[in-house]
Design a protein around this motif. Structure first.
Motif, mmCIF file in Angstrom:
data_model
loop_
_atom_site.group_PDB
_atom_site.id
_atom_site.type_symbol
_atom_site.label_atom_id
_atom_site.label_comp_id
_atom_site.label_asym_id
_atom_site.label_seq_id
_atom_site.Cartn_x
_atom_site.Cartn_y
_atom_site.Cartn_z
ATOM 1 N N ALA A 182 0.831 -1.206 0.000
ATOM 2 C CA ALA A 182 0.000 0.000 0.000
ATOM 3 C C ALA A 182 0.865 1.255 0.000
ATOM 4 C CB ALA A 182 -0.930 -0.006 1.218
ATOM 5 N N LEU A 183 1.907 1.271 0.819
ATOM 6 C CA LEU A 183 2.820 2.414 0.833
ATOM 7 C C LEU A 183 3.628 2.483 -0.453
ATOM 8 C CD1 LEU A 183 4.045 2.420 4.542
ATOM 9 C CD2 LEU A 183 2.911 4.311 3.353
ATOM 10 N N ASN A 184 3.989 1.341 -1.002
ATOM 11 C CA ASN A 184 4.705 1.303 -2.273
ATOM 12 C C ASN A 184 3.921 2.068 -3.339
ATOM 13 O OD1 ASN A 184 5.165 0.142 -5.051
ATOM 14 N ND2 ASN A 184 6.747 -1.025 -4.005
ATOM 15 N N GLY A 185 2.613 1.805 -3.430
ATOM 16 C CA GLY A 185 1.791 2.489 -4.417
ATOM 17 C C GLY A 185 1.555 3.940 -4.075
ATOM 18 N N CYS A 186 1.293 4.223 -2.809
ATOM 19 C CA CYS A 186 1.020 5.589 -2.369
ATOM 20 C C CYS A 186 2.222 6.504 -2.592
ATOM 21 C CB CYS A 186 0.638 5.557 -0.897
ATOM 22 S SG CYS A 186 0.162 7.142 -0.177
ATOM 23 N N LEU A 187 3.427 5.968 -2.356
ATOM 24 C CA LEU A 187 4.651 6.767 -2.461
ATOM 25 C C LEU A 187 5.211 6.817 -3.873
ATOM 26 C CD1 LEU A 187 6.317 5.396 0.793
ATOM 27 C CD2 LEU A 187 5.438 7.722 0.474
ATOM 28 N N GLY A 188 4.628 6.024 -4.777
ATOM 29 C CA GLY A 188 5.068 6.059 -6.162
ATOM 30 C C GLY A 188 6.392 5.382 -6.416
ATOM 31 N N PHE A 189 6.625 4.222 -5.796
ATOM 32 C CA PHE A 189 7.869 3.489 -6.046
ATOM 33 C C PHE A 189 7.935 3.050 -7.511
ATOM 34 C CE2 PHE A 189 9.578 1.812 -1.731
ATOM 35 C CZ PHE A 189 9.466 3.090 -1.185
ATOM 36 N N THR A 190 9.141 2.998 -8.036
ATOM 37 C CA THR A 190 9.310 2.611 -9.436
ATOM 38 C C THR A 190 9.179 1.110 -9.642
ATOM 39 O OG1 THR A 190 11.710 2.514 -9.116
ATOM 40 C CG2 THR A 190 10.789 4.588 -9.929
ATOM 41 N N ASP A 191 9.445 0.327 -8.602
ATOM 42 C CA ASP A 191 9.368 -1.129 -8.699
ATOM 43 C C ASP A 191 8.464 -1.680 -7.608
ATOM 44 O OD1 ASP A 191 11.273 -1.601 -10.868
ATOM 45 O OD2 ASP A 191 12.789 -0.917 -9.443
ATOM 46 N N LEU A 192 7.797 -2.808 -7.921
ATOM 47 C CA LEU A 192 6.959 -3.454 -6.924
ATOM 48 C C LEU A 192 7.800 -4.124 -5.840
ATOM 49 C CD1 LEU A 192 4.233 -5.171 -9.162
ATOM 50 C CD2 LEU A 192 4.148 -2.954 -8.017
ATOM 51 N N ASP A 193 8.969 -4.603 -6.230
ATOM 52 C CA ASP A 193 9.825 -5.308 -5.272
ATOM 53 C C ASP A 193 11.286 -5.007 -5.591
ATOM 54 O OD1 ASP A 193 10.605 -6.966 -3.202
ATOM 55 O OD2 ASP A 193 10.463 -8.807 -4.373
ATOM 56 N N GLY A 194 11.606 -3.727 -5.686
ATOM 57 C CA GLY A 194 12.951 -3.321 -6.065
ATOM 58 C C GLY A 194 13.778 -2.827 -4.900
ATOM 59 N N ASP A 195 14.960 -2.285 -5.218
ATOM 60 C CA ASP A 195 15.875 -1.825 -4.172
ATOM 61 C C ASP A 195 16.518 -0.493 -4.517
ATOM 62 O OD1 ASP A 195 17.608 -2.511 -6.211
ATOM 63 O OD2 ASP A 195 18.672 -4.064 -5.092
ATOM 64 N N ALA A 196 15.847 0.297 -5.377
ATOM 65 C CA ALA A 196 16.452 1.547 -5.827
ATOM 66 C C ALA A 196 15.647 2.789 -5.442
ATOM 67 C CB ALA A 196 16.643 1.515 -7.349
ATOM 68 N N ASP A 197 14.527 2.615 -4.781
ATOM 69 C CA ASP A 197 13.714 3.778 -4.404
ATOM 70 C C ASP A 197 14.229 4.422 -3.124
ATOM 71 O OD1 ASP A 197 11.364 4.024 -6.327
ATOM 72 O OD2 ASP A 197 11.297 1.887 -5.846
ATOM 73 N N HIS A 198 14.139 5.751 -3.065
ATOM 74 C CA HIS A 198 14.612 6.506 -1.909
ATOM 75 C C HIS A 198 13.458 7.308 -1.302
ATOM 76 C CE1 HIS A 198 18.340 5.560 -3.993
ATOM 77 N NE2 HIS A 198 19.051 6.019 -2.966
ATOM 78 N N VAL A 199 13.466 7.437 -0.002
ATOM 79 C CA VAL A 199 12.417 8.177 0.702
ATOM 80 C C VAL A 199 13.033 9.102 1.748
ATOM 81 C CG1 VAL A 199 10.750 6.298 0.412
ATOM 82 C CG2 VAL A 199 12.131 6.405 2.508
#
Length: 424
Positions: free
Chosen positions: A381-398
């Motif tokens: 849910a947070l992945n979608g809300c925050l606009g992550f580039t991947d569903l199960d990746g390791d490159a998104d920053h917050v």
């Protein structure tokens, strides 16, 4: 009958009276309240689902590891499932909205898309393929395994009004806690089996809840074998995503989440706990170093009561609210429900989690950024809300900071608030 004498008015006075009447004859136009602007959230990119490995698979995939060591059983809470069954938590549901639909507690008075709805409180629906000890779970039944709160059927029918994803800096109260900027975040989900051969390789249980998957979903298809490295005795089959298979072939995959249904799973019943959950690498229950020093380093320990310092049945981190700014610039909120990402004996990273210097995590793994390891896992849910580039990746920053419940604005993260404490 008594006679009434006629009223005589001097002509000059009549003219003055008419002039005043004309001046005061002003039309009153009702002022319509401006409807709040509800901004749609940014959907996670990438179609389909990302699967986790089979339950009994010998090899794990590359990704985040979260602490799933079984917590110390606590009297009065749900116990391990190993033939004896699971007891429902003793605490009763607590409403998150007042009787008139307004937010309850210190945050009352904030404008809410759901206000004036006159919402009641009910348990979320369950779906199940079996029973878990004494707690029988039947399709469409009321939850007997969750002490968490669902804010009424009216909210479920008006999900578009729940989504209040606010762009960064849009008039929100600044957090009173330090900001942790540019932190790598990965994604995890309840029911995921990251590596069945690792003690912390499964999200069937969490570091704070030995029956996390069951308590979150109300579903069980079996019990993790007693010989398993992690989550032994925990019910599996519950999944915050897409489930398939049974027994050793059980899989729980993630999926893209959007604002269309409040970022909830699309192929599972509504969660019985908050779908907006996350973890941080400080396990204040099972890590000896973190447990010994938690009342010294956790800023709100005194507020929650120092009498809990030596109590392994209480966590100062579980259910704590966190404010997160995502890659899409949106501000979303979630609750801490596990510990990670980390591994081994590193689940006491107080310098990063509570520090004031924007330190990097001591964990150096699970990151696509060579300058730092991952410092947070977020739910789908947070992945979608925050606009992550991947569903199960390791490159998104917050960017993230702790926050008080009173400072959490209305949004889909308040649809269900997790309140249960440590559970075996």
């Amino acid at each position: 009958m008594r006679a009434v004498a006629p009223l005589l008015i001097h002509p000059a006075l009549l003219l003055v009276t008419l002039a005043l009447s004309t001046a005061l004859a002003v039309s009153v136009v009702p002022v319509a309240a401006t409807a709040p602007v509800v901004e749609a959230g940014h959907a996670a990119s990438g179609p389909g689902a990302v699967a986790s490995p089979p339950f009994a698979g010998p090899d794990g995939k590359t990704g985040e590891v979260t602490s799933s060591a079984g917590p110390t059983p606590v009297a009065g809470t749900a116990g391990p499932v190993g033939g004896a069954g699971s007891q429902a938590p003793a605490s009763a549901p607590k409403p998150i909205v007042a009787a008139d639909g307004a937010p309850a507690g210190p945050g009352a008075g904030r404008p809410s898309a759901a206000s004036a709805a006159g919402l009641g409180v009910q348990s979320g629906a369950l779906a199940s393929t079996g029973t878990l000890g004494a707690a029988t779970v039947a399709t469409g039944g009321a939850s007997s395994g969750s002490a968490d709160t669902f804010a009424g059927a009216a909210l479920a029918d008006r999900n578009e009004q729940l989504v209040v994803v606010v762009p960064s800096g849009a008039g929100q109260t600044a957090s009173r806690y330090p900001l942790h900027a540019n932190i790598v975040s990965t994604t995890f989900w309840v029911g995921e089996i990251f590596n069945a051969n690792l003690s912390d390789g499964s999200q069937v249980c969490s570091t704070y809840d030995g029956q996390w998957a069951f308590h979150h979903t109300g579903i069980t298809t079996g019990i993790t074998p007693a010989a398993a490295s992690g989550c032994a005795g925990s019910a599996y089959g519950g999944c915050d995503g897409v489930s398939s298979g049974t027994g050793a072939a059980f899989l729980c995959a993630t999926e893209a989440r959007t604002s269309a249904n409040g970022f909830l799973p699309t192929r599972q019943p509504a969660p019985l706990q908050n779908a907006f959950y996350l973890d941080l690498p400080f396990d204040d229950v099972n890590d000896p170093t973190a447990f010994a020093g938690r009342c010294t380093v956790v800023p709100w320990a005194a507020t929650l009561g120092l009498s809990h310092c030596a109590d392994p049945g209480f966590s100062y981190l579980k259910n704590r609210w966190v404010r997160i700014v995502g890659p899409n610039g949106h501000v979303c909120y979630g609750q801490v429900e596990d510990a990670g990402p980390s591994s081994g004996a590193l689940y006491h990273d107080a310098g990063y989690v509570f520090g004031t210097t924007n330190a990097r995590p001591i964990n150096l793994k699970f990151s696509g950024d060579s300058s730092q390891g991952a410092g947070m896992d977020v739910s789908p849910a947070l992945n979608g809300c925050l606009g992550f580039t991947d569903l199960d990746g390791d490159a998104d920053h917050v960017d993230w900071s702790f926050t008080e419940r009173a400072d959490v604005p209305p949004g889909p993260w308040l649809r269900m608030v997790t309140t249960s404490q440590v559970s075996g």
